[in-house]
Structure formats: structure tokens, C-alpha cells
Design an enzyme around this catalytic site. Structure first.
Site, PDB file in Angstrom:
ATOM      1  CD  GLU A 109      -2.899  -1.223   2.282  1.00 17.02           C
ATOM      2  OE1 GLU A 109      -2.365  -1.466   3.382  1.00 17.02           O
ATOM      3  OE2 GLU A 109      -4.115  -1.075   2.133  1.00 17.02           O
ATOM      4  CD  GLU A 129      -3.363  -6.597   3.458  1.00 13.80           C
ATOM      5  OE1 GLU A 129      -3.431  -7.363   2.473  1.00 13.80           O
ATOM      6  OE2 GLU A 129      -2.782  -5.503   3.431  1.00 13.80           O
TER       7      GLU A 129
END
Ligand code: NAI
Length: 706
Positions: A109, A129
Site C-alpha cells: 500500500e 491480509e
């Protein structure tokens, strides 16, 4: 700047180095440090571009997982990466992210907020995740589809698998691969882009397409998750978030992602998966065996017996590059064992798991023998002969004579006492249990059974060896069935009682599969062979307490020759492809036998099926814990996750009980005690914890074991 982030200059290029070993996790301080550095880049007229790079062996491998627990327990507010990422994207000078090692989760990210990304050829990127029951929470689901397209973003965010640098370049996550010195290459790249308009990922739209164009890919992704990741919530949430990127402006998409992220973060599934993540590491620690304990060399091994288990165990060692002597009693038994090993390897090659060359090398490591002549040379022996105390004792006496002093003598027994076996040798300190699970070359669990006299060096060596063999080693004590099978007894007992009381065979299995188990308890019996338990029960019948109810069906099925899959009939009937078909004959027989035994029939709900099977498991687990045969509740969880198909998103049986609440579990067990008698006597530890409003996890922590 703080000590976690450094800003240096290479003439007109600012170099921002993240220095938070070992993996540059985004712990508190790191985002703040980057933010400050970016401000300086903005303010310094001599700087024309910036490179962000990781110090040490990697870029940013992800968030600091311990932070998630702090967030859910209210000790810390959200990580708040979003503003930092916007400020990087809004930097007035181009920012080049230089990736080596891994850029996972928050790392990717962060990288996507740069204007450009360059990577070493062996770098990996990914949004893993979901493996912790989460979704990207810092705009990963919004920026990734803008860089890689919707289909790839859906895949990466929902399956969590890493993508190599070459592939990342092809799909648009990375702009250039840098051979050789990454920082030098990144700096050169930064000079090339100075003065060009810096693309902001959040403003890109070329790859997003329209919502209508993406609809089919989104539907297909949901379908695939339902099939391949049965029961998991996070992958579906990740898809919802990527879908938002296809329909909403960036800011609104981020808000959708935040909401979904928070829901996942506070979900039982995420807490369970994070518990499992730490549990995998926790089980390697044995309180009374210090890190410095000497590890014995295991350069070559011998396996005695090449049956179902011995053959698989020989493969496990060979796969790890350790030469194996494989002993059998006669040529036909050996031929059979070797044929099965070859067949297994052939299918691994066909499935693309191994290359032919790898397999040829592994097979060359296995040396068959009919005697103990070369046993004096090996560092360790794993015995996997038939299950029977007399035979085991004989084999261990032979090993005692044949093996050098210091060699580890391990038994793969699943029910017999390691101390009794060790007792026939002159070196009980070298004897240990290594309980592999079937198929040994596939199942990850290895129960390492500590005998009374097993030395610390032998235990430490086996724990470390388990890693080398690709297994999860869990240390257990020497009680009947050890930990896994001892608990599995009451679990399967209840499954059988439920059928005797009126539940359909399929209803019992389906209820537990719907709970998340890989397989139902009755189908598992058919797979393992009902005759295995039958033989053991016959041997131990004298230990049965008179007047205590015993399951009646499996013994009778065995008496009829219905051993399960191997005879194409057991609880189910099997077609030639080993597909299970419900068998009305079994239902009729069970009804008849139950009537003869005076067991009345009734409707049984799915929730009763689940509670009876699982709470029987938990109650026995509590006993094991209290008696000290498992070190911690999490050890039991890891055993069930890796050896018994327990769903990771429930965290293991003990964690599941904690999630339900021990008071509730205890009350339900007391109800069962009323209805079904003494088999349901609540474990004293469970009673105590329930009354004190505590959890198994807490109780273990309080003992100072973690
Ligand atoms: P198996 O019956 O498939 O194989 C036993 C093999 O040992 C046979 O090939 C036999 O010829 C050989 N053997 C017997 N005496 C021998 C001797 N003196 N020297 C060399 N070879 C000898 O049995 P299986 O299922 O592989 O079980 C082996 C051990 O593993 C048992 O202790 C069992 O309880 C345990 N175990 C079995 C599991 C299973 O799912 N089958 C799972 C975990 C443990």
C-alpha cells in the site's frame, strides 16, 4: 526524523531509508518518520526527486501484526496510514519506491502511493491480509485495481498470494526491474523522471474500466472464494472493497474499505487467525528447554517398516535431503512399500509439485535393507512397524544393540507408552515419540512425545528437525493417544452416539463440515479405516468401565467386513472413485441395533450435533491441559489445525471454546451430564475457568508459559 527512518541525499535525489529490522514493519514511528521526510523533500529546493527504500533485507514486509490486537483491545487507535499515503502521492517531487525482498500488505500500500515503483528481480509484492482474516486497510483495494486492473486486484486481495517482480512488472504494479544495485538503479530512474508529470495512482482510471465491465470478474471472484475458501469472510469483504473501487470515486471507495476493514478487524475470524499466526511460533518454545540447548546432528536416518506410515516418513526425510535406510522384513513387503513411494512421487511430478530430477534425486537417497548392518552409522531411527507393544519392544532392543550411542531412537506409535518402549533399552534418554500423521508426506503435524527420561537435547533436536522436514512440531506428554487422538476419541464417540440416537450419518458429518471441519467425523473414520480403532478397542476392552455407554455401531460394521473406504463400505458406501454415497442399509441397521440396546430415537438439531462433538473435544482438551500433557492451550489448537482439519478461522478447539465463552461451554456440558451421564463430567479446569470468567488462553498466560 526518528531512528526508524533516515533521510540522506545523493546530490539532487533524496533517499529515504526505512530502518526497522528485521522486516521494516510499519510499527509506530515508521509512518511518522516517512511523513517528516516527505515534508523535507517538499521544502528542500535542492531536491528534485525522492527514493524510498528499505534498509536490510527487505522493503516493508507489512503491518506490525501485534498492533492489530492493540487496536481491537482499545489500546491503540487505527494505524492511520491513509493521510501519509496521500501526502506521498501529493508530494511536489516524484517519489520512487525501490522494492527488494517483500512489499506485503501495508508495504505494498505504501509502495502504491509512490509515483513510480522499481524492484529487484527477486522481489515479491502482495496483499496477504486475508490470511489474517483482514483486508487491506490503507487504500490497497482502491489503488491496486488502478495499477493492475480489476481482475488481478480481485485475485490478489482475495487469495492473498504473493506476486513475483516480473509478473508485477507485466501487470503494471512495477515500472522497471533493476538488476544489480537497487538503490543506484532507483536513483538513476528518479533522475530520468524528474520534470515529468508525476502520475498519482489514485487519479489513474485507464485500468479501472466501467462497473459493468467488471461485474463478471467480480461475480466469478465471489464464486471462487465460496468454493476455495469455504467459510471465510475476509476474502468476500476484499472483493466488496475492490468492487467499490469500480463504482465510486477514490475517497468514497476508501471509506467503504475502511468500514469493511474495521468489521474484519473486530471479527472473531480475524482474531482467530491472528491467534494461529502467533501460535505457530509459540509452539516452538518449550519453557524448560533453553534456546542454547545443544542440537544433535541428524545427517542420516533409518526408518523401520515401509507400510502406510514408514513409506511416507522415508519420503519426508528424503524430501529434506537426508539419506534414509529403509528396513523391512521381507522382499514382498519392501516391494510394496517402495512401489507406493514411487507412485506417490509419480503423482507429485504429474501435479507439477516436483520435477522428475528432484524425484530421481530423492529416490536415490532411500536405501532399502532387510537387516541392521548399517544402523550403526545413522544419527536417528524412526520405528514404524505394526502397532503392538511386544513387537515394538523387540524392535527397540534390536535398535539398542545396532545403533551408536547418542543416536535418537524414535517411535511413530500412536497409542503405546513411550516410557514402556524406552524401558527396554539401555538409553531411555535417547528415546522419543515422533508421531506423524497420515499421509506422512502431506500432513504438517508432528506430535513430538516426550518420555519421562527423554533428554533435552533429543527434544530440542526433534523440535528443530520438524521445521527442516516442513512440519509443525508440537511437544506433548506421554498419555494414551497423546493429545490429538486422545481428544479425537470423545469427539468421534459423540458423533456415533448421535447416530445411535436418531441423527442421519450424513447430517452429523454435514453439520461439522458446515462448522468448517475439512471432513465429517464419520467419513474420517471410513478414510482412516474403521478396523484400526476396532483392533485397538479389542486390545483395551479390559480397561472399559462397566456400565459406561460405549458406541456400538463401528464394531458391528467391522464384524460385517465394512472397514470404510478400503472395502468400499463403512458408514457410507463408496463407488469405484471412492465417492461416498449414503447407505440406507446402515441407517436401517443402526435403528435396529439402537432399539435392541434400548436407545430411543428422536429428532436432533444441527446445533446439538456441533455442541456435542466439539464440546467433547474441548472437555478432553481441558483435562489434557490440566494434567500437563500439552504445554499451552494454543499447542492443542495448533495440533487440531494441522492434523485434524479444524478450520483456522475458528482458531482451534480451545480458542473456539474461549470465543463461545467458557461459562456457556461449561453450562452446556453440565446439561449433557444430566442427559447422558458421567462421560460428560466437566473437566475441573473448565469448571474453574468458567466460574472465574476466564479463558483457556488467559489461564496459560497466567501460568507464565507464554
Ligand atoms: P502398516 O501395517 O502399514 O506397516 C507396518 C510395516 O512394518 C509393515 O510393512 C511390516 O512389514 C513392517 N514391519 C513389521 N515388523 C518389522 C520389523 N521388525 N522390521 C521392519 N519392518 C517391520 O502400519 P502403519 O499404519 O504404517 O503403522 C505403523 C505405525 O505408525 C504404528 O505404530 C501405528 O500405530 C502408527 N501410526 C499409524 C497411522 C496411520 O494412519 N496408519 C497414523 C499415525 C501413526
Amino acid at each position: 526524523m526518528n531512528s526508524l527512518v533516515r533521510l540522506t541525499k545523493d546530490n539532487d535525489i533524496a533517499v529515504i531509508t526505512i530502518d526497522n529490522p528485521p522486516v521494516n514493519a510499519l510499527s509506530p514511528g515508521v509512518p511518522e518518520g516517512i511523513s517528516e521526510a516527505i515534508q523535507q523533500v517538499n521544502n528542500d529546493p535542492s531536491v528534485r526527486a525522492a527514493v524510498i527504500i528499505g534498509g536490510g533485507r527487505t522493503f516493508v514486509a507489512g503491518a506490525d501484526i501485534r498492533e492489530f490486537g492493540k487496536m481491537t483491545s482499545g489500546k491503540r487507535r487505527g494505524a492511520g496510514l491513509l493521510p501519509l499515503l496521500l501526502s506521498i502521492e501529493d508530494c511536489s517531487k516524484p517519489v520512487v519506491m525501490a522494492i527488494h525482498g517483500t512489499a506485503f500488505g501495508g508495504g505494498l500500500e505504501l509502495a502504491m502511493a509512490g509515483h513510480y515503483r522499481v524492484a529487484s528481480p527477486d522481489a515479491q509484492v502482495g496483499q496477504p491480509e486475508v490470511k489474517l482474516g483482514l483486508i487491506p486497510g490503507a487504500a490497497g483495494t482502491q489503488r491496486l485495481p488502478r495499477l493492475a486492473g480489476v481482475a488481478r486486484a480481485l485475485e490478489m486481495c482475495s487469495d492473498g498470494k504473493p506476486v513475483g517482480a516480473a509478473e508485477a512488472l507485466r501487470i503494471g504494479i512495477v515500472d522497471r526491474l533493476i538488476e544489480g544495485d537497487l538503490l543506484a538503479g532507483a536513483t538513476t530512474f528518479a533522475r530520468e523522471v524528474v520534470g515529468r508529470p508525476a502520475p498519482k495512482t489514485r487519479e489513474r482510471s485507464a485500468k479501472l474500466g466501467t462497473a459493468a465491465e467488471s461485474a463478471a470478474a467480480i461475480a466469478a471472484a465471489r464464486e471462487s472464494v465460496r468454493k476455495k475458501q469455504r467459510g471465510l469472510q475476509a476474502p468476500l469483504a476484499a472483493i466488496d472493497a475492490v468492487e467499490a473501487a469500480t463504482k465510486l470515486p477514490f475517497d468514497e471507495g476508501c471509506r467503504v474499505e475502511q468500514k469493511l476493514f474495521t468489521e474484519c478487524l473486530f471479527s472473531d475470524q480475524s482474531k482467530a487467525l491472528i491467534h494461529v499466526f502467533f501460535g505457530d511460533r509459540e509452539v516452538a518454545k518449550v519453557p524448560d528447554i533453553p534456546k542454547e540447548t545443544a542440537i544433535l546432528p541428524v545427517r542420516s536416518v533409518a526408518v523401520v517398516g515401509s507400510g502406510t506410515m514408514g513409506g511416507g516418513i522415508a519420503m519426508v526425510f528424503a524430501n529434506a535431503g537426508i539419506p534414509v535406510l529403509l528396513k523391512e522384513v521381507d522382499q514382498p513387503a519392501l516391494d510394496q512399500g517402495l512401489a507406493k513411494i514411487r507412485k506417490n512421487y509419480v503423482s507429485s511430478v504429474q501435479r507439477g509439485r516436483f520435477t522428475q530430477q528432484f524425484v530421481d534425486e530423492r529416490l536415490a537417497l532411500i536405501t532399502p535393507t532387510f537387516n541392521y548392518d548399517k544402523f550403526g552409522e545413522v544419527d536417528m531411527v524412526v520405528e514404524a512397524v505394526f502397532e503392538g507393544m511386544a513387537l515394538k519392544k523387540q524392535v527397540f532392543q534390536e535398535l539398542d544393540r545396532a545403533c551408536k550411542r547418542g543416536a535418537i531412537l524414535a517411535s511413530n506409535t500412536s497409542t503405546l507408552s513411550i516410557d514402556e518402549i524406552a524401558g527396554v533399552t539401555s538409553r531411555p534418554e535417547s528415546v522419543i515419540g515422533t508421531h506423524f500423521f497420515s499421509p506422512a508426506n502431506v500432513m504438517r503435524l508432528l506430535e513430538i512425545v516426550r518420555g519421562k527420561k527423554t533428554s533435552k537435547e533429543v527434544i530440542a533436536t526433534c523440535m528443530q528437525l520438524s521445521k527442516k522436514l516442513g512440519k509443525v512440531g508440537v511437544l506433548v506428554g506421554n498419555c494414551r493417544g497423546f493429545v490429538g487422538n486422545r481428544m479425537f476419541g470423545p469427539y468421534r464417540r459423540e458423533a456415533q452416539f448421535l447416530v445411535e440416537e436418531g441423527a442421519e450419518v450424513e447430517a452429523v458429518d454435514n453439520a461439522l463440515v458446515a462448522f468448517g471441519m475439512a471432513m465429517g467425523p464419520l467419513a474420517t473414520g471410513d478414510l482412516a479405516g474403521l478396523d484400526v480403532g476396532w483392533r485397538i478397542r479389542k486390545e483395551y476392552r479390559h480397561l472399559d468401565k462397566p456400565g459406561v455407554r460405549q458406541p456400538i455401531v463401528e464394531d458391528r460394521l467391522c464384524e460385517m467386513g465394512r472397514y470404510g473406504q478400503k472395502t468400499l463400505a463403512g458408514w457410507y458406501r463408496y463407488d469405484e472413485d471412492r465417492r461416498a454415497v449414503p447407505d440406507p442399509e446402515v441407517t436401517a441397521l443402526v435403528r435396529k441395533w439402537a432399539a435392541e440396546a434400548g436407545i430411543s430415537q428422536r429428532q436432533i438439531s444441527t446445533s446439538e450435533i456441533v455442541d456435542r462433538c466439539l464440546f467433547a473435544l474441548v472437555n478432553e482438551g481441558a483435562r489434557i491441559l490440566e494434567e500437563g500433557y500439552a504445554l499451552r492451550a494454543v499447542d492443542i489448537d495448533i495440533i487440531y489445525l494441522n492434523g485434524y482439519g479444524f478450520p483456522p478461522y475458528r482458531g482451534g478447539p480451545m480458542w473456539y471454546a474461549d470465543t463461545v465463552g467458557l461459562k456457556k461451554v461449561y453450562d452446556r456440558i453440565c446439561e449433557f451430564r444430566e442427559q447422558h451421564g458421567e462421560l460428560w463430567e466437566p473437566a475441573p479446569l473448565l469448571k474453574r475457568l468458567a466460574e472465574a470468567n476466564q479463558t483457556f488462553a488467559q489461564s496459560t498466560r497466567d501460568q507464565g508459559n507464554t
